[in-house]
Design a protein around this motif. Structure first.
Motif, PDB file in Angstrom:
ATOM      1  N   GLY A 239      11.953 -11.866   0.932  1.00 12.61           N
ATOM      2  CA  GLY A 239      11.783 -10.456   0.609  1.00 12.61           C
ATOM      3  C   GLY A 239      10.854 -10.252  -0.574  1.00 12.61           C
ATOM      4  O   GLY A 239       9.971 -11.057  -0.825  1.00 12.61           O
ATOM      5  N   THR A 251      22.927  -1.514  -4.526  1.00 13.80           N
ATOM      6  CA  THR A 251      23.937  -1.676  -3.483  1.00 13.80           C
ATOM      7  C   THR A 251      25.046  -2.633  -3.914  1.00 13.80           C
ATOM      8  O   THR A 251      26.111  -2.647  -3.307  1.00 13.80           O
ATOM      9  N   GLU A 253      25.251  -5.782  -3.529  1.00 14.80           N
ATOM     10  CA  GLU A 253      25.533  -6.873  -2.592  1.00 14.80           C
ATOM     11  C   GLU A 253      25.415  -8.239  -3.260  1.00 14.80           C
ATOM     12  O   GLU A 253      26.012  -9.206  -2.820  1.00 14.80           O
TER      13      GLU A 253
ATOM     14  N   THR B 265       5.021   3.429  -1.520  1.00 16.96           N
ATOM     15  CA  THR B 265       6.323   3.022  -0.991  1.00 16.96           C
ATOM     16  C   THR B 265       7.228   2.463  -2.091  1.00 16.96           C
ATOM     17  O   THR B 265       8.415   2.756  -2.129  1.00 16.96           O
ATOM     18  N   MET B 268       8.989   5.168  -3.946  1.00 12.94           N
ATOM     19  CA  MET B 268       9.607   6.120  -3.038  1.00 12.94           C
ATOM     20  C   MET B 268      10.743   6.891  -3.704  1.00 12.94           C
ATOM     21  O   MET B 268      10.925   8.081  -3.466  1.00 12.94           O
TER      22      MET B 268
ATOM     23  N   VAL C 161       2.937   5.533  10.870  1.00 12.95           N
ATOM     24  CA  VAL C 161       3.661   5.183   9.652  1.00 12.95           C
ATOM     25  C   VAL C 161       4.168   3.762   9.813  1.00 12.95           C
ATOM     26  O   VAL C 161       5.028   3.493  10.628  1.00 12.95           O
ATOM     27  N   PRO C 162       3.597   2.839   9.079  1.00  8.55           N
ATOM     28  CA  PRO C 162       3.873   1.430   9.341  1.00  8.55           C
ATOM     29  C   PRO C 162       5.276   1.005   8.908  1.00  8.55           C
ATOM     30  O   PRO C 162       5.948   1.708   8.151  1.00  8.55           O
ATOM     31  N   PHE C 164       6.162  -1.174   6.855  1.00 10.82           N
ATOM     32  CA  PHE C 164       6.378  -1.416   5.434  1.00 10.82           C
ATOM     33  C   PHE C 164       6.846  -0.156   4.723  1.00 10.82           C
ATOM     34  O   PHE C 164       7.349  -0.217   3.608  1.00 10.82           O
ATOM     35  N   PHE C 165       6.693   0.997   5.381  1.00 12.75           N
ATOM     36  CA  PHE C 165       7.237   2.224   4.812  1.00 12.75           C
ATOM     37  C   PHE C 165       8.606   2.575   5.414  1.00 12.75           C
ATOM     38  O   PHE C 165       9.551   2.870   4.689  1.00 12.75           O
ATOM     39  N   PRO C 168      11.806   0.171   3.966  1.00 12.86           N
ATOM     40  CA  PRO C 168      12.415   0.581   2.689  1.00 12.86           C
ATOM     41  C   PRO C 168      13.040   1.974   2.754  1.00 12.86           C
ATOM     42  O   PRO C 168      14.072   2.221   2.130  1.00 12.86           O
ATOM     43  N   LEU C 169      12.456   2.869   3.541  1.00 11.26           N
ATOM     44  CA  LEU C 169      13.018   4.212   3.659  1.00 11.26           C
ATOM     45  C   LEU C 169      14.436   4.149   4.226  1.00 11.26           C
ATOM     46  O   LEU C 169      15.366   4.747   3.691  1.00 11.26           O
ATOM     47  N   VAL C 172      16.828   2.748   1.620  1.00 11.66           N
ATOM     48  CA  VAL C 172      17.205   3.712   0.588  1.00 11.66           C
ATOM     49  C   VAL C 172      18.222   4.702   1.146  1.00 11.66           C
ATOM     50  O   VAL C 172      19.221   5.026   0.496  1.00 11.66           O
ATOM     51  N   SER C 175      21.480   2.164   3.071  1.00 16.92           N
ATOM     52  CA  SER C 175      22.188   1.159   2.271  1.00 16.92           C
ATOM     53  C   SER C 175      22.535   1.709   0.901  1.00 16.92           C
ATOM     54  O   SER C 175      23.644   1.529   0.414  1.00 16.92           O
ATOM     55  N   VAL C 176      21.549   2.360   0.270  1.00 12.97           N
ATOM     56  CA  VAL C 176      21.774   2.796  -1.112  1.00 12.97           C
ATOM     57  C   VAL C 176      22.550   4.102  -1.145  1.00 12.97           C
ATOM     58  O   VAL C 176      23.606   4.196  -1.779  1.00 12.97           O
ATOM     59  N   PRO C 182      24.343  -3.157   5.406  1.00 10.07           N
ATOM     60  CA  PRO C 182      23.854  -4.049   4.347  1.00 10.07           C
ATOM     61  C   PRO C 182      22.325  -4.053   4.313  1.00 10.07           C
ATOM     62  O   PRO C 182      21.682  -3.916   5.357  1.00 10.07           O
ATOM     63  N   SER C 183      21.750  -4.189   3.129  1.00  9.89           N
ATOM     64  CA  SER C 183      20.284  -4.203   3.039  1.00  9.89           C
ATOM     65  C   SER C 183      19.743  -5.617   3.209  1.00  9.89           C
ATOM     66  O   SER C 183      18.558  -5.812   3.373  1.00  9.89           O
ATOM     67  N   VAL C 184      20.618  -6.609   3.145  1.00  2.15           N
ATOM     68  CA  VAL C 184      20.186  -7.993   3.269  1.00  2.15           C
ATOM     69  C   VAL C 184      20.871  -8.607   4.486  1.00  2.15           C
ATOM     70  O   VAL C 184      22.084  -8.522   4.633  1.00  2.15           O
ATOM     71  N   GLN C 282      10.622  -9.657   6.371  1.00  2.00           N
ATOM     72  CA  GLN C 282      10.592  -9.768   4.910  1.00  2.00           C
ATOM     73  C   GLN C 282      11.446  -8.683   4.268  1.00  2.00           C
ATOM     74  O   GLN C 282      12.216  -8.942   3.358  1.00  2.00           O
ATOM     75  N   ILE C 283      11.288  -7.446   4.750  1.00  2.00           N
ATOM     76  CA  ILE C 283      11.979  -6.320   4.116  1.00  2.00           C
ATOM     77  C   ILE C 283      13.492  -6.490   4.193  1.00  2.00           C
ATOM     78  O   ILE C 283      14.193  -6.285   3.210  1.00  2.00           O
ATOM     79  N   ARG C 285      15.074  -9.287   4.900  1.00  2.00           N
ATOM     80  CA  ARG C 285      15.426 -10.692   4.676  1.00  2.00           C
ATOM     81  C   ARG C 285      16.091 -11.303   5.913  1.00  2.00           C
ATOM     82  O   ARG C 285      17.097 -11.999   5.812  1.00  2.00           O
TER      83      ARG C 285
END
Lengths: 566, 307, 337
Positions: A239, A251, A253, B265, B268, C161-162, C164-165, C168-169, C172, C175-176, C182-184, C282-283, C285
């Protein structure tokens, strides 16, 4: 009122964490989750110098001594730190004798002895092994076991700082029984050992997935019966830095995230979520500009960027170099890109404290007027386009660095600052694997330096700057003759500097060494062959629930993970 | 929509002078989506070309004390984390993004269509051309780009100057690495088309191969080509931003929409509006090209036009 | 057809050998260096020794031939030994393809990565096709209806809108802010109960959505365009005139004839499943093959990148052949002989 009381109690508890840590039982705190945005590839530090790999293996393998977060040396597998005073270091500085702790066992239950230490040295010094820690063993003639718990390292020259081998996570001790068939060229064939080394540390490998994740379990044979506090640990990789920070700070985690070079406003916003905190600590890393003193003009062909190619058309003028430094407002660079992880610095050798010079501190304030005056006086007059020139030479700079959003921000800021003194700048960023790779055929490596200014960070391992300051002697100038291997990027050459460097290598007294190092630093600074910008700290984040954790800028960040609690 | 098209076609006087392209044009201006797309696209082009003369803020000027602003009067789109004006960056970035996007897409489309048509139509060339396509599909893009930078950046920089040289390199690189899908798709269509009755008929009366291709095959593969064009321009804009990370793209202080989107990004959650602007601009361009493509396709389709 | 297939398969061998050499040459020429990411505290002389220990001191043709031998002889022999548990002998001298970064066999790492890549990237492709085909068909059948307009809008924005955007959107938001997923991605999760299955679903939702959205956008556009071309053909009018139901006309006749470009796109897409989705992996994981490839490229891990890229090339050649065969099934007039 009741709330306040709890708060006071909590603070009191936190301040005497050492006591609580001692009471905690092994494995009582559950799982420790660590996230590194670069995944570990291998757990044998001798075969990989990558920080991620060394840190991941430092949970398993231990050296004889580690550096504490304050920079002091602390015995790990040794009884004490050998010094001249306690007789551990020979008076002629040509050998060091380590006494090993007794009763230490490997995680498989077998005894740890001096033979393992000797073996580790021979493993790394094998000529065909390609050992990444080879520089720790520089000038080592032999390593011998005097008895089961005493090891002597013999040097071929006098070593005023004999703490290269087996100090710090880069050169730990590996088990002879496990690695004895993996010497030299056979090293890569032992994937099983490389992926699951047996160690003396607080954890042992449960499962290793290359470039992805490692799971550990507590080492039941670890010498302190109460450590580690965690029953298991996970080391997840991959990442990017921002999302690693998010998984700890927002988060929750993960418990610990490493190397968060992200713009400060993003980090502070994540920190506001209240799940964890961002910590930073300062080692020796300095983000600096290197000034090209030779001519990088492509028209020179093979002589490009070499001493033979002649001096640089305008950067060979010290007034220009000085003006470039004067025009930079370093505080703005820190605020925009580093926040708490950066400090303004005017030295290329900023730490430890005894080596830090104060002679150059004037650079901390920007002085555009003085810079302009300096250039005016030196005959660099502004042309119609606002760019200064003299004898047809325009002050037009090609400024290169590696690709990294913070670095590109710094580049843009410096470009604007220089435009105020009539200097034109073209920016270039290069993929890090190319820029820092030593590929002979690429024109874009930082050693070839086919540009006018380049920017990167450098530092040194441990706390002794001798080898680091030796980077700028004449013989270190990269050129085709030495396959562009060399660390003297500015191509700086001074007899006085070379003499100081030689003298330092033969001086034992710490005070004298410090004075010499300072003097060398001041020479480089006052010649403006390097323009230091930012003293960079390590910046990591850990969960609020994690206790007794202190960011270590001198060694593996996980070197003292056995003391962490929840 | 279609009904309307039919009625206008009916009212056209058959006796009047009519040319093929005149018909196409008349049909195109009847296509609401096509006209709307053209208007939006032309507006964007006009704004990015002439906007910087009205909004005269320097896109590269850093005003560090006014960083991370939302939209204000002085900065209609806010500022980024170094205090650069977003509106000025969008305008400056638009010029380069549109130029790169359209030229690179054009190059890849021409190359892809040519290879596809030739491979589909001439059996002898099919093998060699399609294996070349396989090769290009398999090449690892990033290392290839690194090799290209190493070999060509400095010569081009010397021959055409830093900006023009890099511009040409980027267009070439994106074009040369993205034509394969179009080629495969077009070839598949041509394989089927050339067995159809009208092609056999054309061939049997002795029409030359290239004439057959141009008059009978090409108009019939136009609709997948139009789709490829729309997807291609989005692809080119995004690829350009990826290139700048390798140091192959424009210098880092040279804004493009793809870069603005990527940089935005990370911010954001700090300044959400910042990432919206480049995203909206890229989407608008792609959408308008898509509708223009629809219009052109419908206008060229004799079955719709003739009704 | 069989004849053609066999001929193509035979011809694929020299093609692949040529491709493998070109890939190897590009990787060897590329200026990135396996020691480039090491800390600067490791001096240049040590780096040079590391390079030699990695075998980079030998000339390019030798290194290429070694790789050929390792990949085409040693690896299959090793795989057979593993599978059937007997030994050909001489196993000591047979080196497998070994990564520069892990110093371990490349194939083992690739096998370790397969599950998450197939789960996430593969599933997203299936989901993408399942969404895209009906949307494309309905959009074309009811051209310029509100359904078509919304479909066009969403798919065009989806493609512009690729990932990579969008990645993460989603993190956020889900997850957040909401804390739903889970984000991972946990690659060590073993699905052995309903609870862990639910966990697996939860961690797959976001990456699969991001990728499926992107794939569906592309496929649905080609589906729609191709359907439109065919809907106005004479045979459709004939079929309707014969009194066939609308369902039969659309789904049997028009759809079948419109599939050629869609088959091409899907055949081009399936190999990319195995090359992973670099950015999305990657984003989140996910650490599948895409992440392995990008780490390999960044670290100039030539054996790893060469092996992955070559396997990718095999799949490309294979699936393009399959596409050609499917063309013949869809439209029997297409002849290759």
């Amino acid at each position: 009122m009741r709330k306040l009381k709890t708060l006071v109690l909590a603070t009191a508890a936190a301040s005497c964490f050492a006591a609580t840590a001692a009471q905690a039982e092994r494995g009582s705190a559950g799982q420790l989750n660590i996230v590194y945005w670069q995944a570990a590839s291998i757990l044998n530090p001798f075969l990989s110098g990558g920080t991620k790999d060394i840190d991941a293996s430092s949970l398993i393998l231990e050296p004889l001594a580690n550096y504490r977060p304050d920079g002091s040396m602390d015995p790990t597998l040794a009884e004490e730190i050998p010094t001249v005073e306690n007789g551990g270091v020979a008076a002629d500085l040509r050998s060091i004798t380590w006494k090993l702790k007794k009763g230490v066992t490997w995680s498989d239950g077998s005894a740890f002895t001096a033979n393992d230490v000797v073996f580790s040295a021979n493993y790394c010094m094998h000529p065909e092994g390609g050992c990444n820690a080879a520089s720790n063993f520089a000038d080592v003639e032999s390593v011998e076991a005097l008895d089961d718990h005493t090891v002597r390292v013999n040097f071929s020259v006098a070593k005023p700082f004999p703490y290269g081998p087996f100090v710090g996570a880069t050169s730990p001790v590996i088990q002879e029984a496990q690695f004895k068939d993996c010497m030299g060229a056979k090293a890569p064939e032992c994937s099983e050992a490389n992926f699951g080394p047996i160690g003396t540390g607080p954890f042992k490998v449960n499962e290793f997935r290359a470039n992805d994740v490692i799971t550990y379990t507590a080492n039941e044979n670890y010498r302190d019966p109460n450590q580690p506090a965690f029953a298991t640990a996970v080391f997840k990789g991959g990442g990017d830095a921002a999302s690693a920070a998010r998984s700890v700070l927002e988060t929750g985690e993960f418990d610990y995230a490493w190397n968060l070079q992200v713009e400060p406003e993003i980090l502070s916003q994540m920190e506001a979520a209240g799940k964890g905190k961002v910590v930073s600590a300062f080692g020796t890393s300095v983000e600096r500009l290197m000034v090209q003193l030779t001519n990088p003009d492509p028209a020179l062909g093979d002589l490009r960027g070499t001493v033979e190619g002649g001096p640089h058309p305008f950067l060979s003028d010290i007034n220009v170099r000085k003006a470039l430094s004067l025009a930079i407002d370093r505080q703005i660079l820190v605020d925009a890109g580093y926040g708490p992880a950066g400090q303004v610095t005017c030295n290329v050798l900023p730490a430890p404290a005894i080596y830090a010079s104060t002679a150059n501190d004037a650079c901390k304030t920007q002085d555009i007027d003085a810079a302009n005056k300096l250039l005016d006086d030196a005959g660099w007059a502004k042309g119609g386009d606002g760019i200064r020139a003299k004898d047809g030479v325009r002050l037009s700079i090609l400024y290169q660095t590696s690709t990294n959003s913070v670095r590109q921000g710094t580049q843009a800021l410096i470009k604007q600052m220089w435009s105020q003194i009539g200097v034109e700048t073209e920016l270039r960023n290069i993929d890090a694997a190319v820029f820092f790779g030593g590929d002979q055929s690429s024109p874009d490596t930082f050693q070839k330096f086919f540009a006018d200014i380049e920017m990167y960070t450098n530092n040194f391992d441990g706390t002794d700057p001798e080898a680091y300051m030796g980077n700028w002697v004449c013989s270190e100038i990269p050129s085709p003759a030495n396959q562009w291997i060399g660390n003297n990027m500015p191509r700086f050459c001074s007899e006085e500097y070379d003499a100081l460097s030689k003298e330092m290598a033969q001086t034992a007294s710490l005070e004298d060494r410090a004075a010499m190092a300072k003097k060398m630093n001041d020479m480089l600074m006052q010649e403006y062959v390097m323009i230091p910008l930012i003293h960079r700290g390590r910046v990591s984040a850990h969960s609020n629930k994690l206790g007794n954790v202190e960011l270590n800028p001198w060694d593996s960040e996980l070197a003292y993970a056995e003391e962490w609690t929840r | 929509m279609t009904d309307q098209a039919v009625s206008t076609a009916d009212t056209t006087k058959l006796g009047a002078q009519r040319t093929l392209w005149g018909d196409v044009w008349r049909q195109f201006v009847q296509h609401k989506g096509g006209v709307a797309g053209t208007i939006v696209f032309m507006t964007i082009v006009l704004v990015v070309v002439f906007g910087p003369f009205i909004h005269t803020v320097d896109p590269q000027f850093l005003d560090i004390r006014n960083k991370n602003l939302g939209p204000t009067f002085a900065h209609p789109m806010g500022t980024d984390n170094l205090g650069r004006d977003m509106f000025a960056q969008i305008l400056a970035g638009g010029r380069i993004t549109l130029a790169v996007g359209i030229l690179a897409m054009g190059l890849s489309l021409v190359l892809g269509t040519l290879v596809g048509v030739v491979a589909g139509f001439f059996k002898k060339l099919d093998g060699i051309l399609m294996r070349t396509t396989d090769l290009f599909l398999a090449l690892p893009l990033l290392p290839l780009l690194l090799v290209i930078i190493m070999l060509f950046r400095d010569p081009l920089r010397q021959a055409f100057g830093p900006e023009m040289g890099i511009f040409m390199l980027i267009v070439f690189v994106i074009g040369i690495t993205s034509w394969m899908n179009t080629a495969r798709i077009v070839r598949g269509e041509v394989l089927a088309l050339k067995e159809r009755e009208f092609v056999l008929a054309a061939r049997s009366i002795g029409t030359k191969s290239w004439t057959t291709i141009w008059r009978h095959i090409f108009p019939n593969v136009l609709s997948p080509v139009m789709v490829s064009a729309t997807l291609g321009i989005a692809n080119a804009i995004i690829t350009e931003s990826a290139l700048s990370f390798l140091g192959l793209g424009f210098p880092s202080d040279f804004p493009t929409w793809g870069r603005l989107l990527f940089d935005g990004t990370s911010f954001m959650t700090v300044t959400p509006i910042r990432v919206v602007w480049p995203g909206v601009m890229i989407s608008l361009v792609v959408l308008s090209i898509n509708y223009i493509g629809d219009g052109v396709r419908d206008a060229l389709d004799p079955r719709i036009r003739g009704r | 057809m069989l004849n053609y297939t066999l001929r193509r398969l035979l011809f694929a061998i020299p093609t692949l050998i040529v491709i493998s050499f070109i890939i190897f040459a590009i990787l060897a020429l590329a200026p990135s260096d396996p020691t480039g990411n090491l800390p600067l505290t490791i001096p240049a002389e040590v780096r040079e020794k590391i390079r030699i220990a990695l075998g980079l001191g030998e000339p390019l043709p030798i290194r290429y031939l070694k790789w050929l031998q390792q990949f085409f002889i040693n690896e299959p022999l090793h795989a057979i030994e593993q599978m059937f548990g007997f030994s050909f002998g001489g196993g000591e001298a047979r080196t497998r393809v070994v990564s520069f970064a892990t110093r371990g066999p490349v194939m083992d790492t690739i096998m370790e990565r397969m599950p998450q890549t197939l789960w996430v990237v593969g599933l997203s492709y299936v989901v993408g096709i399942l969404i895209a085909v009906p949307i494309g068909v309905i959009s074309a059948y009811k051209q310029y209806s509100w359904f078509d307009q919304v479909g066009t809008f969403v798919s065009m924005v989806g493609f512009s809108v690729p990932t990579f955007f969008t990645g993460p959107l989603l993190i956020v938001i889900f997850s957040v802010q909401l804390g739903w997923f889970p984000s991972v991605y946990d690659t060590t999760l073993e699905v052995n109960s309903l609870g862990t299955f639910w966990q697996q679903i939860k961690q797959m939702i976001m990456p699969v959505t991001v990728l499926a959205f992107y794939n569906a956008a592309q496929i649905s556009r080609f589906m729609r365009a191709s359907m439109l071309d065919n809907l106005s053909q004479d045979y459709v009018r004939t079929a309707r005139a014969k009194g066939m139901s609308e369902k039969v006309v659309i789904l049997t006749h028009v759809l079948r004839n419109s599939l050629i470009p869609v088959v091409t796109v899907i055949a081009l897409g399936i190999p990319t499943i195995f090359s992973g989705a670099i950015i999305t992996e990657q984003i989140f994981r996910v650490n599948g093959l895409g992440q392995l490839l990008i780490i390999g490229i960044q670290g100039a891990d030539i054996p790893m990148v060469q092996t992955l890229t070559f396997m990718f090339a095999v799949l490309i050649v294979l699936f393009n052949l399959i596409a050609d065969i499917v063309y013949g099934l869809l439209d029997p007039r297409i002849r290759y002989d």
